[in-house]
Design an enzyme around this catalytic site. Sequence first.
Site, mmCIF file in Angstrom:
data_model
loop_
_atom_site.group_PDB
_atom_site.id
_atom_site.type_symbol
_atom_site.label_atom_id
_atom_site.label_comp_id
_atom_site.label_asym_id
_atom_site.label_seq_id
_atom_site.Cartn_x
_atom_site.Cartn_y
_atom_site.Cartn_z
ATOM 1 N N THR A 1 -12.065 7.301 -9.507
ATOM 2 C CA THR A 1 -12.826 6.205 -8.905
ATOM 3 C C THR A 1 -12.854 6.415 -7.394
ATOM 4 O O THR A 1 -12.074 7.181 -6.843
ATOM 5 C CB THR A 1 -12.175 4.836 -9.185
ATOM 6 O OG1 THR A 1 -10.914 4.765 -8.489
ATOM 7 C CG2 THR A 1 -11.950 4.617 -10.668
ATOM 8 N N ILE B 1 -7.008 5.903 -8.198
ATOM 9 C CA ILE B 1 -7.437 4.783 -7.367
ATOM 10 C C ILE B 1 -7.144 5.117 -5.915
ATOM 11 O O ILE B 1 -6.088 5.656 -5.591
ATOM 12 C CB ILE B 1 -6.765 3.451 -7.789
ATOM 13 C CG1 ILE B 1 -7.323 2.289 -6.959
ATOM 14 C CG2 ILE B 1 -5.243 3.532 -7.716
ATOM 15 C CD1 ILE B 1 -6.948 0.912 -7.482
ATOM 16 N N ILE C 1 -2.711 8.146 -7.138
ATOM 17 C CA ILE C 1 -3.151 7.471 -5.924
ATOM 18 C C ILE C 1 -3.928 8.474 -5.082
ATOM 19 O O ILE C 1 -3.435 9.551 -4.756
ATOM 20 C CB ILE C 1 -1.946 6.924 -5.115
ATOM 21 C CG1 ILE C 1 -1.049 6.047 -6.009
ATOM 22 C CG2 ILE C 1 -2.452 6.152 -3.902
ATOM 23 C CD1 ILE C 1 -1.731 4.865 -6.658
ATOM 24 N N LYS C 2 -5.168 8.113 -4.729
ATOM 25 C CA LYS C 2 -6.023 9.022 -3.974
ATOM 26 C C LYS C 2 -5.779 8.861 -2.476
ATOM 27 O O LYS C 2 -5.876 7.756 -1.939
ATOM 28 C CB LYS C 2 -7.497 8.749 -4.281
ATOM 29 C CG LYS C 2 -7.948 9.298 -5.611
ATOM 30 C CD LYS C 2 -9.402 8.978 -5.886
ATOM 31 C CE LYS C 2 -10.331 10.006 -5.310
ATOM 32 N NZ LYS C 2 -11.736 9.757 -5.720
ATOM 33 N N ILE C 3 -5.484 9.972 -1.826
ATOM 34 C CA ILE C 3 -5.257 9.997 -0.384
ATOM 35 C C ILE C 3 -6.174 11.063 0.217
ATOM 36 O O ILE C 3 -6.180 12.201 -0.254
ATOM 37 C CB ILE C 3 -3.784 10.327 -0.052
ATOM 38 C CG1 ILE C 3 -2.859 9.250 -0.633
ATOM 39 C CG2 ILE C 3 -3.572 10.459 1.456
ATOM 40 C CD1 ILE C 3 -1.374 9.541 -0.470
#
Length: 372
Positions: free
Chosen positions: A44, A108, A139-141
């Site tokens: 996403t 996300i 977790i998207k960074i």
Amino acid sequence: MTDALKRLSEEGVAIWLDDLSRKRITSGNLAELIDQQHVVGVTTNPTIFQKAISQGDGYDQQVSDLAARKVTVEEAIRMITTADVRDAADILRPVYDATDGQDGRVSIEVDPRLAHNEKATVAEARQLAWLVDRPNTLIKIPATMAGIPAISDVIGLGISVNVTLIFSLERYRAVMDAYLSGLEKAKERGLDLSKIHSVASFFVSRVDTEIDRRIDEMGTDEAKALRGKAGVANARLAYQAYEEIFSSDRWSALENAGANKQRPLWASTGVKDPAYKDTMYVEELVAPNTVNTMPEATLEATDDHGEIRGDAVRGTYQQARAHLDALEKIGISYDDVVRVLEEEGVEKFEASWNDLLKSTQAELERLAPAEG
């Protein structure tokens, strides 16, 4: 499941869907894609959530409840998006269990406005992991200069990460180094390295879009002969770097301690130029232990007429390097292209986040209960 998608999976490419909405969850569509089209993960981003929330009435009940509680728009977005990610993670949980945690993942993203703030990015990553509270979350960074040390810190806490917005080979090497550093920190803390997973999202089509634009401005036959090949060449050289880093002594020590390789993920795989085959960024980037996250249109196109001819990456490195060198020779600077793409990437996600704030605020106001 069609032959093309089945073959792609057999070649070691994990098929992830680059889209999520509550309707996709509640209608059974996501479960159907997992069952019939070999989808084993979901990514996403702010743009995807902005489109989902602004269309249809799937979020009305939750937004109405949030409006009644008078929550801030930022809190509302967090509650809405983490609910979708949690539900999608539950649907994908059997895949996660069957693949020992490698797939069955839902990503996300941290608030893109924090892309240049290392400490805030780490804090946000911890908060998102806590809020979603599912082991199969990533977790998207973003791989900005501030994002690199944040990635290392978050991995060091035992939180699995999807590193996003990677355009350059140099930055990709920094991402892999940050992953290894994070694993070393986690090992020092006594964490179970086998539970930590990561993917590195290397963007493909946007490279062609930017370079083709510069080629078209030049207008020479020599330049035009180089159209539409840079995105694939860049990604293939990224895979070469992946092979190098994950065969090093440093990696071997971590692997012996139970660590998982950080897989390359091909992102931005929807073909933007109608002159190119719509499955180009799937067919030409087949390689073992990779992920290809596809918009639904690309998934359907691959399903319908994709031609999977086996490994399309290994053995192509010399040709890929020659292509990027040819671009330099005609005056297209690789370093400038990737700099522009990273800046634009952060700006686009920030703009989408601001649109998400506006549309969610409008929904909160529309569904707010009457006073009294």
